[in-house]
Design a protein around this motif. Sequence first.
Motif, PDB file in Angstrom:
ATOM      1  N   MET A   1       7.868   3.291  -1.893  1.00  0.00           N
ATOM      2  CA  MET A   1       7.055   3.171  -3.093  1.00  0.00           C
ATOM      3  C   MET A   1       5.826   2.285  -2.892  1.00  0.00           C
ATOM      4  O   MET A   1       4.790   2.504  -3.529  1.00  0.00           O
ATOM      5  CB  MET A   1       7.910   2.606  -4.235  1.00  0.00           C
ATOM      6  N   ASP A   2       5.893   1.309  -2.029  1.00  0.00           N
ATOM      7  CA  ASP A   2       4.795   0.361  -1.892  1.00  0.00           C
ATOM      8  C   ASP A   2       3.493   1.054  -1.498  1.00  0.00           C
ATOM      9  O   ASP A   2       2.434   0.773  -2.056  1.00  0.00           O
ATOM     10  CB  ASP A   2       5.142  -0.706  -0.856  1.00  0.00           C
ATOM     11  N   GLY A   3       3.591   1.975  -0.538  1.00  0.00           N
ATOM     12  CA  GLY A   3       2.396   2.692  -0.127  1.00  0.00           C
ATOM     13  C   GLY A   3       1.827   3.548  -1.240  1.00  0.00           C
ATOM     14  O   GLY A   3       0.595   3.651  -1.407  1.00  0.00           O
ATOM     15  N   ARG A   4       2.703   4.148  -2.042  1.00  0.00           N
ATOM     16  CA  ARG A   4       2.247   4.988  -3.149  1.00  0.00           C
ATOM     17  C   ARG A   4       1.574   4.147  -4.234  1.00  0.00           C
ATOM     18  O   ARG A   4       0.583   4.563  -4.827  1.00  0.00           O
ATOM     19  CB  ARG A   4       3.423   5.769  -3.732  1.00  0.00           C
ATOM     20  N   VAL A   5       2.108   2.960  -4.479  1.00  0.00           N
ATOM     21  CA  VAL A   5       1.487   2.061  -5.456  1.00  0.00           C
ATOM     22  C   VAL A   5       0.115   1.622  -4.968  1.00  0.00           C
ATOM     23  O   VAL A   5      -0.849   1.562  -5.744  1.00  0.00           O
ATOM     24  CB  VAL A   5       2.393   0.837  -5.717  1.00  0.00           C
ATOM     25  N   THR A   6       0.012   1.324  -3.670  1.00  0.00           N
ATOM     26  CA  THR A   6      -1.280   0.933  -3.094  1.00  0.00           C
ATOM     27  C   THR A   6      -2.304   2.047  -3.254  1.00  0.00           C
ATOM     28  O   THR A   6      -3.458   1.805  -3.657  1.00  0.00           O
ATOM     29  CB  THR A   6      -1.118   0.584  -1.605  1.00  0.00           C
ATOM     30  N   ARG A   7      -1.891   3.286  -2.956  1.00  0.00           N
ATOM     31  CA  ARG A   7      -2.811   4.425  -3.100  1.00  0.00           C
ATOM     32  C   ARG A   7      -3.228   4.614  -4.551  1.00  0.00           C
ATOM     33  O   ARG A   7      -4.396   4.904  -4.838  1.00  0.00           O
ATOM     34  CB  ARG A   7      -2.156   5.700  -2.561  1.00  0.00           C
ATOM     35  N   LEU A   8      -2.278   4.447  -5.485  1.00  0.00           N
ATOM     36  CA  LEU A   8      -2.610   4.581  -6.903  1.00  0.00           C
ATOM     37  C   LEU A   8      -3.640   3.540  -7.315  1.00  0.00           C
ATOM     38  O   LEU A   8      -4.608   3.853  -8.026  1.00  0.00           O
ATOM     39  CB  LEU A   8      -1.337   4.431  -7.755  1.00  0.00           C
ATOM     40  N   GLY A   9      -3.459   2.300  -6.862  1.00  0.00           N
ATOM     41  CA  GLY A   9      -4.420   1.252  -7.182  1.00  0.00           C
ATOM     42  C   GLY A   9      -5.804   1.567  -6.659  1.00  0.00           C
ATOM     43  O   GLY A   9      -6.813   1.374  -7.355  1.00  0.00           O
TER      44      GLY A   9
END
Length: 338
Positions: free
Chosen positions: A141-149
Amino acid sequence: MTDTTSLPVADSCAPSVTYAIGADAAVTVAGALKALADPLRLRMLSAITTDPRGESCVCDLAELAEVSQPTVSHHLKVLKDTGMLQSDRRGTWVWYRIAAGRQQAVAALLDAFAPVAITGDHGSADGTEDALVRAEALRDMDGRVTRLGEELADELTGLSRDLVVAIVRESYAGLVRSAKVTRHLIPLTERFARQRLTDLARDRSSGVPQVLFVCVQNAGRSQLAAAIVNQLAHGRVVARSAGSAPATDVHPRVRSLLTQIEGEHDAVAAFPKPLTDDAVRAADVVVTMGCGDVCPIIPGVRYEDWAVGDPALASPEGIDAIRDDIERRVHTLLTTLT
């Protein structure tokens, strides 16, 4: 003979009992819980807590069950002996209210513990498989949250890039604590972050009035109240909701009401959200519903407290009465805002 006193002890069981509740305190608390462990007493406590007058007459409480007046009086005396209730005699009737200083304890029982006890959290037999699946999902999830940001920062060029990324991460952190299903976390994080960024940019002196409803779990009353405002106001007032300790999902009974009010798509999209300072700052009116003094006091924001029953705990007839009660209060609120 070997001296074992200096040898290390491997995998020894050394439980710490230092911080356990004391024996005397345990006896007192157990006595209070035993006194509350009766369905009629819990219903009486709930009726008194949610009475708009702030107190209930014994004649009202007698209508909760088909029991004799002495039985009602006995149950009320037991509750009073726990320190939960205070009473006053006026004429021929006795009036009961929650004792000063016990409001938070009663709210914790009725608004936080009771709904969880009813709905439960049924996963696998021992919870191991669910925990492993969740842990694996959260690792990705961390990478997906970073991309969303990064994506939102590219889109919202009028805001500081660092601010947008920080709000996205904070929004994710606030939702993941209570999220039951991880596969919805990214779209929910995006919706929550967009709303928070809108709140940060809002000027209360312009635009349509905004109302924030706050309860404990944001799974019942506050969701229902916000939906009713948005239905009746026709865009002249905007309503939102949040919870001081959000649940994993909106209660099924409330979701069915939201479907009637908002339609199936919007009802399915509803989800419990944590309370944030920026949501309070953006509101013109904050309405608390059984969550105590959890909202920060912001100058210029009007605060109201509505003593409304919890639909998650009510009977079908009680749910209808709660909806009608909220709708009456909403009509009054809207007249002051429009």
